[in-house]
Design a protein around this motif. Sequence first.
Motif, short mmCIF file in Angstrom:
data_model
loop_
_atom_site.label_atom_id
_atom_site.label_comp_id
_atom_site.label_asym_id
_atom_site.label_seq_id
_atom_site.Cartn_x
_atom_site.Cartn_y
_atom_site.Cartn_z
N ASN A 103 46.29 41.81 29.38
CA ASN A 103 46.04 40.66 30.33
C ASN A 103 45.01 40.69 31.28
N GLN A 104 44.69 41.80 31.72
CA GLN A 104 43.47 42.24 32.69
C GLN A 104 42.26 41.92 31.87
N VAL A 105 42.17 42.49 30.64
CA VAL A 105 40.84 42.47 29.70
C VAL A 105 40.76 40.72 29.38
N ILE A 117 32.28 41.53 39.51
CA ILE A 117 31.95 42.83 39.24
C ILE A 117 33.38 43.74 39.23
N VAL A 118 34.18 43.46 40.23
CA VAL A 118 35.43 43.96 40.80
C VAL A 118 36.35 43.76 39.39
N THR A 119 36.48 42.43 38.80
CA THR A 119 37.23 42.07 37.73
C THR A 119 36.65 42.59 36.64
N ILE A 120 35.56 42.80 36.24
CA ILE A 120 35.27 43.24 35.08
C ILE A 120 35.26 44.75 35.10
N THR A 121 35.09 45.16 36.12
CA THR A 121 35.42 46.84 36.26
C THR A 121 36.93 47.26 35.83
N LYS A 122 37.85 46.53 36.50
CA LYS A 122 39.37 46.69 36.09
C LYS A 122 39.49 46.46 34.65
N LEU A 150 37.01 46.57 32.13
CA LEU A 150 36.66 47.57 31.31
C LEU A 150 37.49 49.08 31.38
N ALA A 151 38.19 49.20 32.64
CA ALA A 151 39.13 50.38 32.48
C ALA A 151 40.20 50.31 31.54
#
Length: 574
Positions: free
Chosen positions: A121-123, A293-298, A300-301
């Motif tokens: 879901n995060q991706v 960037i914050v959303t993409i960082t999460k 990517l993790a």
Amino acid sequence: MRRLLPYLRPYRKECVVSPLFKLFEALLELAVPLVMAAIIDNGIRTGDSGYVARMGLLLAGLGLMGFVAAATAQYFAAKAAVGFATRLRSEMFGRIQRFAYADLDCQGAPTLINRMTTDINQVQTGLNMALRLLLRSPFVVFGAMIMAFVVDARAALVFVALIPVLGAAVGGIMRLTLPRHKKTQAQLDRVLMRTRENLTGVRVLRAFNKQQSEIQAFDADNEALCGMQLEVGRLGALSNPLTYVLVNLALAALLYSGALRVEAGALTQGAVVALVNYLSQILVELVKLANLIVTITKALACAARIEGTLALEPSMEAPAQPQAPAAAPETVRFEHVSARYHEGGEAALEDVSFTARRGQTIGVIGGTGAGKTTLVNLIPRFYDVSAGRVLVDGTDVRQWDPKALRARIGVVPQRAALFAGTIRDNLRWGKRDATDEELWQALKTAQAEQTVLAKPGGLDEPVRQGGRNFSGGQRQRLTIARALTRQPEILILDDSASALDYATDAALRKALRELPGGVTVFVVSQRVSAIRHADLILALDDGRLAGMGTHEELLRDCAVYREICQSQSAGEVA
């Protein structure tokens, strides 16, 4: 992300169209300040109401086209993100189905569930936002600076000075927050795992009155998560105020110099308004970019964890050229078999050899941890041996096609697992085209006929998740009936009658002995009474075969078996 990109290929068109429409929307947005400047300079200042009306219609048209472009971009971005997540989820579920028991033991159910739900879901969210904003926001930022030069080159120098400072500020904050986001996500995994364990084991917790200690442990994990989130939040919270301060300082400088130049006649009022609008656009887009960037960082993790799971190759694969079963009088043969669950772990079985002939009943008994379940799990090849061979119908199970092998075997595990649906649905897991007559025959053999007849819906009686609307004994009998429905050549009952009373257990054993077709039955049990009439009894002790033979032979020759009998009832020895 490289391993995940193939799942995005069917949506290449959407991944191109969505950013293009966002760029088109950005172009329209960049044109708005110029129209506003024209209205002020050529319409309001000269009192030309017709010009103002025409330009107002132009603004409305730009707004309408921007809305259509944004809606179209959102549609294609959502289609790509949802489709990508759906394909990824299907691939992961299929991969999990291919995992051997050892792989599932290593990964753990909570981890795999988190990968299938929260992480995907995060991706999906990160991809959706990236398609819409990853190109748009930088395009607007640099486009606004270029348009500022079009309006007035001297005033645009403020933009040239501002953008690098803003970029350095936002980049510095992101550099501090990115690793902390990854740690926060890992801690969230621990909280979710503890929550799931508590929900699935709630009866055990209450039976042992451990609620308070579990609450304390959960609070500790939750507080750690809260601390990490607050730390990230404090750092992230600097982004917006710092951005606003820098932009407002630039705005003050722009208004001051612009007012002086307007008064001197070197700059028009409309141009100042346009420059202020471009500055506001930069501010809005930088804030969006920081959040992106914050959303993409999460994302990517989470993608890295998903990629790690997809990178795992099943430790047990089907042979490239499966062998046909040989004609052999024995159904199952173990040849010096040893097994261990993990590389370097202790042996669960060690040097076990025996032969089970067609139609025989094989009893397996031993203390806790003796290796009983491990032994029967090797027959359908749920685990692989570390040494020796397990043969079914004369062929090594590693040379069988797993589907063909397991189609011949009916397994009733220790934990009676029923699935949401109806009794009929659950029984037909064993054989999809089973007739009602076959279902009732299996129920009769499993001593579950009366259980079903007592239900208002009969075979169509609903079954709740996990079979919660049935007692432990009823669940066990239904799972035995499910295994019998497929009419297996080998039937494995892994301590699957532990919740039955002695009378029902005895009736079940009698019905199993009368099964037609020469079914080989493996009965794993803690009760001597459940296996004493078996044709062959295997007595296990700490993974080794302590004795093998009939009840009478083992009483005479095997100290381990004799001790088990004596511990249960003095009458067993007689």
